[in-house]
Design an enzyme around this catalytic site. Structure first.
Site, PDB file in Angstrom:
ATOM      1  N   GLU A  21       0.840  -1.212   0.000  1.00 20.69           N
ATOM      2  CA  GLU A  21       0.000   0.000   0.000  1.00 20.69           C
ATOM      3  C   GLU A  21       0.869   1.254   0.000  1.00 20.69           C
ATOM      4  OE1 GLU A  21      -2.190  -1.462   3.611  1.00 20.69           O
ATOM      5  OE2 GLU A  21      -3.880  -0.618   2.506  1.00 20.69           O
ATOM      6  N   TYR A  53     -16.500  25.903   2.134  1.00 21.96           N
ATOM      7  CA  TYR A  53     -16.302  24.463   1.937  1.00 21.96           C
ATOM      8  C   TYR A  53     -15.178  24.160   0.951  1.00 21.96           C
ATOM      9  CZ  TYR A  53     -20.128  25.719  -1.310  1.00 21.96           C
ATOM     10  OH  TYR A  53     -20.932  26.349  -2.214  1.00 21.96           O
ATOM     11  N   GLU A  73      -8.117   5.316  10.573  1.00 20.74           N
ATOM     12  CA  GLU A  73      -8.560   5.962  11.814  1.00 20.74           C
ATOM     13  C   GLU A  73      -7.692   7.189  12.084  1.00 20.74           C
ATOM     14  OE1 GLU A  73      -8.149   2.779  11.320  1.00 20.74           O
ATOM     15  OE2 GLU A  73      -9.571   1.563  12.466  1.00 20.74           O
ATOM     16  N   ARG A 209      -1.323  56.157  23.263  1.00 19.94           N
ATOM     17  CA  ARG A 209      -2.641  56.809  23.219  1.00 19.94           C
ATOM     18  C   ARG A 209      -2.939  57.392  24.595  1.00 19.94           C
ATOM     19  NH1 ARG A 209      -8.124  56.090  21.324  1.00 19.94           N
ATOM     20  NH2 ARG A 209      -9.265  57.695  22.463  1.00 19.94           N
ATOM     21  N   ARG A 218      -5.512  61.653  18.200  1.00 19.04           N
ATOM     22  CA  ARG A 218      -4.968  60.466  18.870  1.00 19.04           C
ATOM     23  C   ARG A 218      -4.037  59.693  17.946  1.00 19.04           C
ATOM     24  NH1 ARG A 218     -10.349  58.484  19.232  1.00 19.04           N
ATOM     25  NH2 ARG A 218     -10.722  60.392  20.356  1.00 19.04           N
ATOM     26  N   ASP A 221      -6.668  54.806  17.698  1.00 21.45           N
ATOM     27  CA  ASP A 221      -7.972  54.489  18.278  1.00 21.45           C
ATOM     28  C   ASP A 221      -8.418  53.167  17.676  1.00 21.45           C
ATOM     29  OD1 ASP A 221     -10.368  54.924  19.682  1.00 21.45           O
ATOM     30  OD2 ASP A 221     -11.331  55.768  17.902  1.00 21.45           O
ATOM     31  N   ASP A 223     -11.812  50.908  17.777  1.00 18.82           N
ATOM     32  CA  ASP A 223     -13.186  50.735  18.240  1.00 18.82           C
ATOM     33  C   ASP A 223     -13.694  49.367  17.830  1.00 18.82           C
ATOM     34  OD1 ASP A 223     -13.379  53.228  19.386  1.00 18.82           O
ATOM     35  OD2 ASP A 223     -14.277  54.170  17.613  1.00 18.82           O
TER      36      ASP A 223
HETATM   37  N1  ATP Z   1     -17.919  49.459  20.863  1.00 17.31           N
HETATM   38  C1  ATP Z   1     -16.980  50.106  21.573  1.00 17.31           C
HETATM   39  N2  ATP Z   1     -15.700  50.108  21.154  1.00 17.31           N
HETATM   40  C2  ATP Z   1     -14.733  50.767  21.863  1.00 17.31           C
HETATM   41  N3  ATP Z   1     -14.953  51.408  23.028  1.00 17.31           N
HETATM   42  C3  ATP Z   1     -16.222  51.418  23.489  1.00 17.31           C
HETATM   43  C4  ATP Z   1     -17.294  50.778  22.786  1.00 17.31           C
HETATM   44  N4  ATP Z   1     -18.438  50.948  23.491  1.00 17.31           N
HETATM   45  C5  ATP Z   1     -18.121  51.653  24.557  1.00 17.31           C
HETATM   46  N5  ATP Z   1     -16.791  51.945  24.596  1.00 17.31           N
HETATM   47  C6  ATP Z   1     -16.161  52.707  25.653  1.00 17.31           C
HETATM   48  O1  ATP Z   1     -15.885  53.973  25.166  1.00 17.31           O
HETATM   49  C7  ATP Z   1     -14.822  54.488  25.955  1.00 17.31           C
HETATM   50  C8  ATP Z   1     -14.166  55.641  25.230  1.00 17.31           C
HETATM   51  O2  ATP Z   1     -13.464  55.130  24.132  1.00 17.31           O
HETATM   52  P1  ATP Z   1     -12.609  56.066  23.233  1.00 17.31           P
HETATM   53  O3  ATP Z   1     -11.842  57.015  24.081  1.00 17.31           O
HETATM   54  O4  ATP Z   1     -11.846  55.193  22.276  1.00 17.31           O
HETATM   55  O5  ATP Z   1     -13.780  56.849  22.511  1.00 17.31           O
HETATM   56  P2  ATP Z   1     -13.674  57.550  21.158  1.00 17.31           P
HETATM   57  O6  ATP Z   1     -13.144  56.564  20.166  1.00 17.31           O
HETATM   58  O7  ATP Z   1     -12.938  58.833  21.341  1.00 17.31           O
HETATM   59  O8  ATP Z   1     -15.175  57.937  20.820  1.00 17.31           O
HETATM   60  P3  ATP Z   1     -16.296  57.093  20.089  1.00 17.31           P
HETATM   61  O9  ATP Z   1     -16.877  56.217  21.152  1.00 17.31           O
HETATM   62  O10 ATP Z   1     -17.209  58.190  19.613  1.00 17.31           O
HETATM   63  O11 ATP Z   1     -15.657  56.334  18.966  1.00 17.31           O
HETATM   64  C9  ATP Z   1     -13.899  53.321  26.167  1.00 17.31           C
HETATM   65  O12 ATP Z   1     -13.233  53.413  27.394  1.00 17.31           O
HETATM   66  C10 ATP Z   1     -14.836  52.120  26.126  1.00 17.31           C
HETATM   67  O13 ATP Z   1     -15.040  51.559  27.430  1.00 17.31           O
HETATM   68  N1  PH2 Z   2     -12.321  61.111  10.551  1.00 15.12           N
HETATM   69  C1  PH2 Z   2     -12.391  60.621  11.788  1.00 15.12           C
HETATM   70  N2  PH2 Z   2     -13.018  61.298  12.741  1.00 15.12           N
HETATM   71  C2  PH2 Z   2     -13.117  60.765  13.976  1.00 15.12           C
HETATM   72  C3  PH2 Z   2     -12.564  59.526  14.283  1.00 15.12           C
HETATM   73  C4  PH2 Z   2     -11.894  58.829  13.257  1.00 15.12           C
HETATM   74  O1  PH2 Z   2     -11.371  57.690  13.456  1.00 15.12           O
HETATM   75  N3  PH2 Z   2     -11.834  59.398  12.024  1.00 15.12           N
HETATM   76  N4  PH2 Z   2     -12.710  58.991  15.504  1.00 15.12           N
HETATM   77  C5  PH2 Z   2     -13.425  59.617  16.425  1.00 15.12           C
HETATM   78  C6  PH2 Z   2     -13.675  58.968  17.718  1.00 15.12           C
HETATM   79  O2  PH2 Z   2     -13.482  57.647  17.679  1.00 15.12           O
HETATM   80  C7  PH2 Z   2     -13.987  60.926  16.230  1.00 15.12           C
HETATM   81  N5  PH2 Z   2     -13.783  61.451  14.930  1.00 15.12           N
END
Ligand code: ATP
Ligand code: PH2
Length: 289
Positions: A21, A53, A73, A209, A218, A221, A223
């Site tokens: 084999e 897939y 196996e 930051r 900043r 950032d 989010d």
């Molecule tokens: N979906 C999310 N993503 C990131 N941070 C969040 C979210 N929801 C709530 N927060 C809270 O928001 C707080 C502030 O975050 P940050 O300073 O990055 O805000 P920002 O980016 O300036 O404003 P924005 O919330 O308008 O994007 C963080 O400490 C976090 O606990």
């Molecule tokens: N163009 C731009 N503007 C902002 C941004 C960003 O990432 N890009 N983030 C913010 C708060 O999260 C607020 N304003």
């Protein structure tokens, strides 16, 4: 639990206990029953939300034609382990390996083994999230490069998809801020939502930051825009991100990366039409465009 059946993945391999084999080889055929939750894909119609897939079939085929093992196996178990490691959204898996020309000295139709595997608690399940990154201080592109690397290097995060970058006018905050560079990534993670937020904030602070002025300039950032189908309204973490639906600096790069994506059930391309900041946005040229 939803199921995807993939049957009859064929290949010529050299598995077997007998020298003959190993020397001559023979045909092998593999069937899979893949247990996953494809509700997100059913609503988004995006292949990135389900198990591709074609990719699974390629992995199975690589095992059939690859390094020989003695037993079917073992071949079935190797295939299952590899699939669970590489496809984070698969929770259960049945792997059947057929050896139709096995060296059996009496008439027979086929011989097969079935290995049943499940993602156990020690193998936590992977969830997908969309993260939005922005920078408007310092070496913006380099900061974004190293932030992506930091996400990639995190043991519990995998970066699945990276958008082109957008140059955007600052939305909100003090007048006269520098333009942002914004982008979006899709990650898979074993972290819970709060843990992923913590990991993102750690990467932000590793990039110097500081949080002083709301919506002020900043270096970095990050989010969290979505995390699987989670909806929550804790002030520490709101999901989906409560402002994402009105931000072109999030939706436009996301749409370049995944044109058919939806947010809260609405196509992001439709949301984009209502975004006031769309005008101040341009696709970055060069290697990130
Ligand atoms: N979906 C999310 N993503 C990131 N941070 C969040 C979210 N929801 C709530 N927060 C809270 O928001 C707080 C502030 O975050 P940050 O300073 O990055 O805000 P920002 O980016 O300036 O404003 P924005 O919330 O308008 O994007 C963080 O400490 C976090 O606990
Ligand atoms: N163009 C731009 N503007 C902002 C941004 C960003 O990432 N890009 N983030 C913010 C708060 O999260 C607020 N304003």
């Amino acid at each position: 639990m939803d199921w995807i059946q993939l049957t009859g993945v064929n290949g010529y391999g050299y598995h077997g206990v007998f020298a003959q084999e190993r020397y001559q080889g023979q045909h092998f055929s593999v069937d899979l029953n893949i247990g996953t939750d494809f509700s997100a894909a059913a609503s988004s119609d995006e292949v990135t939300d389900t198990v591709h897939y074609g990719e699974v079939a390629a992995l199975v085929h690589a095992h059939i034609v690859g390094e020989p093992v003695n037993l079917i196996e073992r071949l079935a178990a190797n295939i299952a382990t590899d699939i669970l490691q590489n496809f984070p959204t698969i929770d259960r898996l049945e792997v059947r390996v057929h050896k139709p020309d096995a060296p059996i000295q009496v008439p027979f139709e086929s011989v097969a083994v079935t290995h049943v595997a499940r993602r156990d608690k020690a193998t936590p399940s992977w969830q997908q999230a969309i993260l939005a990154l922005g920078s408007n201080l310092g070496e913006k592109d380099t900061t974004l490069d190293t932030a992506i690397e930091a996400l990639q290097d995190h043991p519990n995060i995998r970066v699945l998809n990276v958008s082109p970058r957008a140059i955007t006018k600052a939305v909100g905050g003090p007048e006269g801020q520098p333009d942002f560079v914004n982008m979006v990534v899709r990650v898979a993670t074993t972290l819970k939502p709060f843990e992923l937020l913590g990991a993102c904030q750690q990467i932000e602070s590793d990039h110097d930051r500081v949080r002083t002025i709301r919506w002020g300039p900043r270096t970095l950032d990050i989010d969290m825009i979505t995390y699987a189908d989670v909806k929550q309204d804790s002030p520490i973490l709101r999901l989906p991100h409560p402002l994402a639906h009105q931000r072109a600096f999030v939706l436009e790069p996301w749409s370049w990366m995944e044109p058919h994506a939806t947010l809260n059930g609405t196509p992001i391309t439709e949301l984009l039409r209502q975004c006031p900041d769309r005008e101040g946005l341009n696709r970055a040229k060069g290697r990130h465009g």
